[in-house]
Scaffold this motif. Structure first.
Motif: not given
Length: 185
Positions: A17-28, A105-108, A160-162
């Motif tokens: 799964d290579t998606a960046d799921w951080t978009w779920v913080l702003t939309r359903p 700073q979170f480790a990978n 880099g995702s905050p």
């Protein structure tokens, strides 16, 4: 008495799964129905406790070790992943809180490498159930700790995702609930 099931052979890795799921913080999320605005910071722990009970029920299924399609985790493999996500997210919120408001700073964390290293497909469902109970309880306790001021304290993922404690909680809740949707839990 423990439920003894046959140990499957290595099914190979799941499709990464290579998606960046951080978009779920702003939309359903159109798949699982998660809506970020519905998650209050002080409600994260309660959601985690409920999700933990639902995951325990998933592990009681007869087909828990069966992959629904090539490259797709079985419910057991998803449960192992969720256990590890609980530990990672608990560690991250603890790291933010220990930083006193400085950006943590979170480790990978490579979830796909972890699945292979831990051979999720060979896990004992009864043992995973016990481990999930502990992991959900610890994560719920960690997310019950922040004060009102601390919900805005920052963390930064290795890509880099905050995040803040609040958005980390929402992101975490989506991950857990989305995987319940994945396994029809």
């Amino acid at each position: 008495m423990s439920d003894v099931r046959a140990q499957p052979s290595d099914p190979g890795p799941a499709t990464p799964d290579t998606a960046d799921w951080t978009w779920v913080l702003t939309r359903p999320c159109p798949d699982c129905g998660f809506a970020p605005e519905d998650v209050r910071p002080d409600g994260v722990s309660e959601i985690l406790i409920d999700a933990g009970r639902r995951w325990a029920a998933v592990l009681d299924r007869d087909d828990v070790q069966v992959r629904p399609a090539p490259g797709v985790w079985s419910p057991l493999e998803y449960a192992c992943h969720v256990r590890d996500v609980c530990d990672v997210m608990r560690g991250r919120v603890e790291q933010i809180l220990a930083g006193g408001g400085e950006t943590a700073q979170f480790a990978n964390w490579d979830q796909d490498a972890t699945a292979q290293e831990k051979a999720y497909w060979r896990a004992d469902p009864a043992e995973v159930r016990r481990e999930l109970e502990v992991a959900f309880a610890a994560a719920a306790a960690a997310f019950a700790r922040p004060t009102r001021e601390q919900w805005s304290w920052p963390g930064l993922r290795s890509n880099g995702s905050p995040f803040t404690v609040e958005t980390l909680g929402r992101y975490f809740v989506h991950d857990i609930l989305h995987h319940l949707w994945d396994v029809r839990g």
